[in-house]
Design a protein around this motif. Structure first.
Motif, PDB file in Angstrom:
ATOM      1  N   HIS A  99       0.852  -1.186   0.000  1.00 42.02           N
ATOM      2  CA  HIS A  99       0.000   0.000   0.000  1.00 42.02           C
ATOM      3  C   HIS A  99       0.889   1.237   0.000  1.00 42.02           C
ATOM      4  CE1 HIS A  99      -3.002  -2.956   1.210  1.00 42.02           C
ATOM      5  NE2 HIS A  99      -3.936  -2.066   0.922  1.00 42.02           N
ATOM      6  N   VAL A 100       0.374   2.313  -0.560  1.00 36.78           N
ATOM      7  CA  VAL A 100       1.110   3.569  -0.626  1.00 36.78           C
ATOM      8  C   VAL A 100       0.391   4.598   0.231  1.00 36.78           C
ATOM      9  CG1 VAL A 100       2.023   5.378  -2.143  1.00 36.78           C
ATOM     10  CG2 VAL A 100       1.885   3.007  -2.957  1.00 36.78           C
ATOM     11  N   ILE A 101       1.168   5.328   1.012  1.00 38.92           N
ATOM     12  CA  ILE A 101       0.582   6.315   1.916  1.00 38.92           C
ATOM     13  C   ILE A 101       1.541   7.480   2.074  1.00 38.92           C
ATOM     14  CG2 ILE A 101       1.551   5.210   3.972  1.00 38.92           C
ATOM     15  CD1 ILE A 101      -1.031   6.029   5.440  1.00 38.92           C
ATOM     16  N   ARG A 102       0.996   8.646   2.285  1.00 42.58           N
ATOM     17  CA  ARG A 102       1.837   9.796   2.600  1.00 42.58           C
ATOM     18  C   ARG A 102       2.372   9.641   4.024  1.00 42.58           C
ATOM     19  NH1 ARG A 102       0.887  13.867  -1.238  1.00 42.58           N
ATOM     20  NH2 ARG A 102      -0.947  13.456  -2.539  1.00 42.58           N
ATOM     21  N   ALA A 103       3.672   9.896   4.171  1.00 42.76           N
ATOM     22  CA  ALA A 103       4.305   9.721   5.483  1.00 42.76           C
ATOM     23  C   ALA A 103       3.636  10.594   6.541  1.00 42.76           C
ATOM     24  CB  ALA A 103       5.796  10.040   5.386  1.00 42.76           C
ATOM     25  N   GLY A 104       3.204  11.796   6.160  1.00 40.38           N
ATOM     26  CA  GLY A 104       2.533  12.676   7.118  1.00 40.38           C
ATOM     27  C   GLY A 104       1.224  12.103   7.619  1.00 40.38           C
ATOM     28  N   ASP A 105       0.489  11.407   6.743  1.00 37.16           N
ATOM     29  CA  ASP A 105      -0.766  10.778   7.163  1.00 37.16           C
ATOM     30  C   ASP A 105      -0.512   9.627   8.142  1.00 37.16           C
ATOM     31  OD1 ASP A 105      -2.274  12.499   5.602  1.00 37.16           O
ATOM     32  OD2 ASP A 105      -2.333  11.138   3.878  1.00 37.16           O
ATOM     33  N   LEU A 106       0.533   8.851   7.880  1.00 34.97           N
ATOM     34  CA  LEU A 106       0.886   7.775   8.802  1.00 34.97           C
ATOM     35  C   LEU A 106       1.284   8.349  10.160  1.00 34.97           C
ATOM     36  CD1 LEU A 106       1.509   4.843   9.518  1.00 34.97           C
ATOM     37  CD2 LEU A 106       3.773   5.146   8.465  1.00 34.97           C
ATOM     38  N   ALA A 107       2.100   9.405  10.146  1.00 36.33           N
ATOM     39  CA  ALA A 107       2.515  10.029  11.408  1.00 36.33           C
ATOM     40  C   ALA A 107       1.318  10.569  12.178  1.00 36.33           C
ATOM     41  CB  ALA A 107       3.521  11.148  11.122  1.00 36.33           C
ATOM     42  N   ALA A 108       0.348  11.142  11.468  1.00 37.32           N
ATOM     43  CA  ALA A 108      -0.835  11.687  12.140  1.00 37.32           C
ATOM     44  C   ALA A 108      -1.626  10.581  12.836  1.00 37.32           C
ATOM     45  CB  ALA A 108      -1.717  12.418  11.131  1.00 37.32           C
ATOM     46  N   ALA A 109      -1.816   9.445  12.152  1.00 40.56           N
ATOM     47  CA  ALA A 109      -2.568   8.341  12.757  1.00 40.56           C
ATOM     48  C   ALA A 109      -1.839   7.783  13.979  1.00 40.56           C
ATOM     49  CB  ALA A 109      -2.795   7.239  11.718  1.00 40.56           C
ATOM     50  N   LEU A 110      -0.519   7.648  13.889  1.00 37.82           N
ATOM     51  CA  LEU A 110       0.248   7.150  15.024  1.00 37.82           C
ATOM     52  C   LEU A 110       0.240   8.150  16.177  1.00 37.82           C
ATOM     53  CD1 LEU A 110       3.270   5.687  13.019  1.00 37.82           C
ATOM     54  CD2 LEU A 110       1.669   4.341  14.409  1.00 37.82           C
ATOM     55  N   ASP A 111       0.347   9.437  15.861  1.00 39.54           N
ATOM     56  CA  ASP A 111       0.336  10.470  16.897  1.00 39.54           C
ATOM     57  C   ASP A 111      -1.000  10.482  17.633  1.00 39.54           C
ATOM     58  OD1 ASP A 111       1.335  12.575  18.414  1.00 39.54           O
ATOM     59  OD2 ASP A 111       0.675  14.087  16.983  1.00 39.54           O
ATOM     60  N   ASP A 112      -2.090  10.340  16.882  1.00 41.36           N
ATOM     61  CA  ASP A 112      -3.410  10.280  17.521  1.00 41.36           C
ATOM     62  C   ASP A 112      -3.520   9.063  18.438  1.00 41.36           C
ATOM     63  OD1 ASP A 112      -4.170  12.581  16.188  1.00 41.36           O
ATOM     64  OD2 ASP A 112      -5.276  11.535  14.614  1.00 41.36           O
ATOM     65  N   ALA A 113      -2.969   7.931  17.984  1.00 36.74           N
ATOM     66  CA  ALA A 113      -3.026   6.716  18.801  1.00 36.74           C
ATOM     67  C   ALA A 113      -2.177   6.855  20.060  1.00 36.74           C
ATOM     68  CB  ALA A 113      -2.562   5.511  17.974  1.00 36.74           C
ATOM     69  N   VAL A 114      -1.018   7.496  19.946  1.00 34.67           N
ATOM     70  CA  VAL A 114      -0.160   7.737  21.108  1.00 34.67           C
ATOM     71  C   VAL A 114      -0.878   8.625  22.123  1.00 34.67           C
ATOM     72  CG1 VAL A 114       1.923   8.976  21.843  1.00 34.67           C
ATOM     73  CG2 VAL A 114       2.045   7.343  19.955  1.00 34.67           C
ATOM     74  N   ALA A 115      -1.543   9.664  21.623  1.00 33.60           N
ATOM     75  CA  ALA A 115      -2.285  10.554  22.520  1.00 33.60           C
ATOM     76  C   ALA A 115      -3.431   9.810  23.200  1.00 33.60           C
ATOM     77  CB  ALA A 115      -2.822  11.749  21.733  1.00 33.60           C
ATOM     78  N   HIS A 116      -4.152   8.995  22.432  1.00 29.13           N
ATOM     79  CA  HIS A 116      -5.277   8.237  22.992  1.00 29.13           C
ATOM     80  C   HIS A 116      -4.806   7.249  24.063  1.00 29.13           C
ATOM     81  CE1 HIS A 116      -9.243   6.380  23.094  1.00 29.13           C
ATOM     82  NE2 HIS A 116      -8.652   5.194  22.995  1.00 29.13           N
ATOM     83  N   ALA A 117      -3.610   6.685  23.858  1.00 27.36           N
ATOM     84  CA  ALA A 117      -3.072   5.717  24.819  1.00 27.36           C
ATOM     85  C   ALA A 117      -2.513   6.392  26.065  1.00 27.36           C
ATOM     86  CB  ALA A 117      -1.985   4.878  24.149  1.00 27.36           C
ATOM     87  N   GLY A 118      -2.352   7.714  26.020  1.00 33.16           N
ATOM     88  CA  GLY A 118      -1.815   8.429  27.174  1.00 33.16           C
ATOM     89  C   GLY A 118      -0.320   8.253  27.360  1.00 33.16           C
ATOM     90  N   ILE A 119       0.400   7.957  26.274  1.00 33.08           N
ATOM     91  CA  ILE A 119       1.850   7.799  26.352  1.00 33.08           C
ATOM     92  C   ILE A 119       2.499   9.178  26.474  1.00 33.08           C
ATOM     93  CG2 ILE A 119       3.900   6.988  25.112  1.00 33.08           C
ATOM     94  CD1 ILE A 119       2.056   4.910  23.756  1.00 33.08           C
ATOM     95  N   ALA A 120       3.407   9.326  27.416  1.00 32.75           N
ATOM     96  CA  ALA A 120       4.052  10.618  27.655  1.00 32.75           C
ATOM     97  C   ALA A 120       4.956  11.001  26.492  1.00 32.75           C
ATOM     98  CB  ALA A 120       4.864  10.557  28.942  1.00 32.75           C
ATOM     99  N   VAL A 121       4.864  12.263  26.067  1.00 36.92           N
ATOM    100  CA  VAL A 121       5.701  12.800  24.988  1.00 36.92           C
ATOM    101  C   VAL A 121       6.326  14.101  25.466  1.00 36.92           C
ATOM    102  CG1 VAL A 121       5.808  13.611  22.601  1.00 36.92           C
ATOM    103  CG2 VAL A 121       4.204  11.779  23.215  1.00 36.92           C
ATOM    104  N   LEU A 122       7.639  14.177  25.410  1.00 34.78           N
ATOM    105  CA  LEU A 122       8.371  15.406  25.714  1.00 34.78           C
ATOM    106  C   LEU A 122       8.835  16.000  24.393  1.00 34.78           C
ATOM    107  CD1 LEU A 122      10.636  14.159  28.666  1.00 34.78           C
ATOM    108  CD2 LEU A 122       8.411  15.303  28.826  1.00 34.78           C
TER     109      LEU A 122
END
Length: 379
Positions: A99-122
């Protein structure tokens, strides 16, 4: 002094994927990034995701959020020589060879999942592991400096300095020119890989357009950037001949291409992944796919470990990943060196190789499965 169990340096797609892979286990996880939160969402690159990478992203719970374009057919050929091969998804009973995807779209989905999981980000935070004190990291955030203690540092971005004796570097004397191209007719989810004397050129179906990855020597790449859209379109069309027609191109960017490999991707309480462990030529699109296989294997080791940074855990991870890492790097490097030239005997040999892939299904399946799942794939 603050503390965590696993500190992941780099909140790009590889770092965020590792955080999600480890989340829910017995270890506290913290992500740290020098950029502002969400900076990876602006990444302009396009990624070709192997089928195995899709399975990993499904396990991480983000695949369903991604606007991915399936590759159902791959057409491989060389300019100025005989021989070609075609790989079809129907031969493997799967929904998309990749599958082909824009890297920014993949990063956005992962970032949303990280936020939903409550993983700490500095964010806005520079992290520098202390080489003399394993598990200690110096954190610099603006004018504030702190020391963090952890049991494992996972470096997921950067740090591949050419003067580091542990880094092997091969300069391909090539740049990648990237852009989007509009086809005259629907692309039919076909990806094209065209080997030319100056380097491979790929057209990847992305939405209704093609993502273009056009490799060339630096001087030639500079010329390609300077062309107006009509002239560049004509150049791109010439590379692919009459097998398809293109009617428009977008603004172009370029990136230098090198092979950089960290010979020892683990040390005392530290592991390197993604482009902190290796950067590959984009031919065959294996760099990010290799990184995700590393991420999932490391995540499995860490979830079951009492001490995530113990020598036994890191040694087990290294053993598990050695064959795939070595095989994928070697395969990609060999493709570049074999196909990026116009030597007559080699051109004929390449043609015979492509013809053999087309006429011998077992050989074609051998190559295709390793593209989808890595060097450890079963024949």
């Amino acid at each position: 002094m603050t503390s965590t169990d696993i500190l992941i340096v780099g909140a790009g797609p590889v770092g965020m994927a590792l955080a999600l892979a480890v989340h829910g286990g017995p270890h506290r996880v913290t992500l740290v990034d020098a950029r502002e939160r969400g900076a990876a969402r602006r990444d302009p690159r396009v990624l070709a995701l192997a089928h195995g990478t899709r399975l990993t992203l499904e396990r991480l719970g983000v695949w369903g959020r991604l606007p991915a374009t399936p590759i159902r057919r791959i057409h491989v050929s060389q300019q100025g020589g005989a021989g070609r091969t075609v790989i079809e998804e129907d031969e493997y009973g799967i929904d998309g060879l990749g599958h082909v995807i824009r890297a920014g779209d993949l990063a956005a989905a992962l970032d949303d999942a990280v936020a939903h999981a409550g993983i700490a980000v500095l964010d806005h935070c520079e992290a520098a592991p202390d080489p003399g004190l394993p598990g200690r990291v110096r954190l610099t955030r603006g004018d504030t400096v702190d020391t963090l203690s952890c049991r494992l540092v996972a470096c997921a971005e950067g740090g591949m300095r050419a003067d580091d004796p542990d880094i092997e570097v091969r300069d391909y004397d090539q740049h990648a020119v990237i852009c989007m191209a509009t086809p005259a007719q629907a692309h039919g989810h076909t990806a094209y890989e065209r080997f030319t004397p100056s380097g491979p050129v790929a057209l990847l179906p992305c939405g209704t357009d093609f993502a273009v990855v056009h490799t060339a020597p630096p001087e030639r790449a500079e010329t390609l950037l300077a062309l107006d859209d009509a002239a560049y379109l004509a150049t791109l069309q010439q590379a692919f001949g009459t097998r398809l027609r293109l009617v428009g191109v977008s603004r172009r960017e370029r990136f230098p291409l090198q092979l950089r490999v960290r010979r020892h991707p683990v040390a005392d309480r530290i592991v390197w992944l993604g482009n902190a462990a290796q950067t590959l030529h984009p031919v065959a699109g294996q760099g990010f796919n290799l990184a995700l296989r590393d991420v999932w294997a490391l995540g499995e080791q860490l979830r079951g470990a009492d001490d995530p940074g113990s020598p036994a855990v890191l040694a087990a991870y290294l053993r598990q990943r050695a064959l795939d890492r070595r095989g994928t790097i070697g395969f990609t490097d060999s493709l570049v060196r074999l196909f990026s030239n116009d030597i007559g005997p080699l051109r004929h040999l390449r043609g015979l190789g492509l013809l053999a892939l087309d006429l011998a299904p077992p050989l074609r399946h051998f190559v295709a499965k390793r593209m989808m799942f890595g060097a450890r794939a079963w024949p």
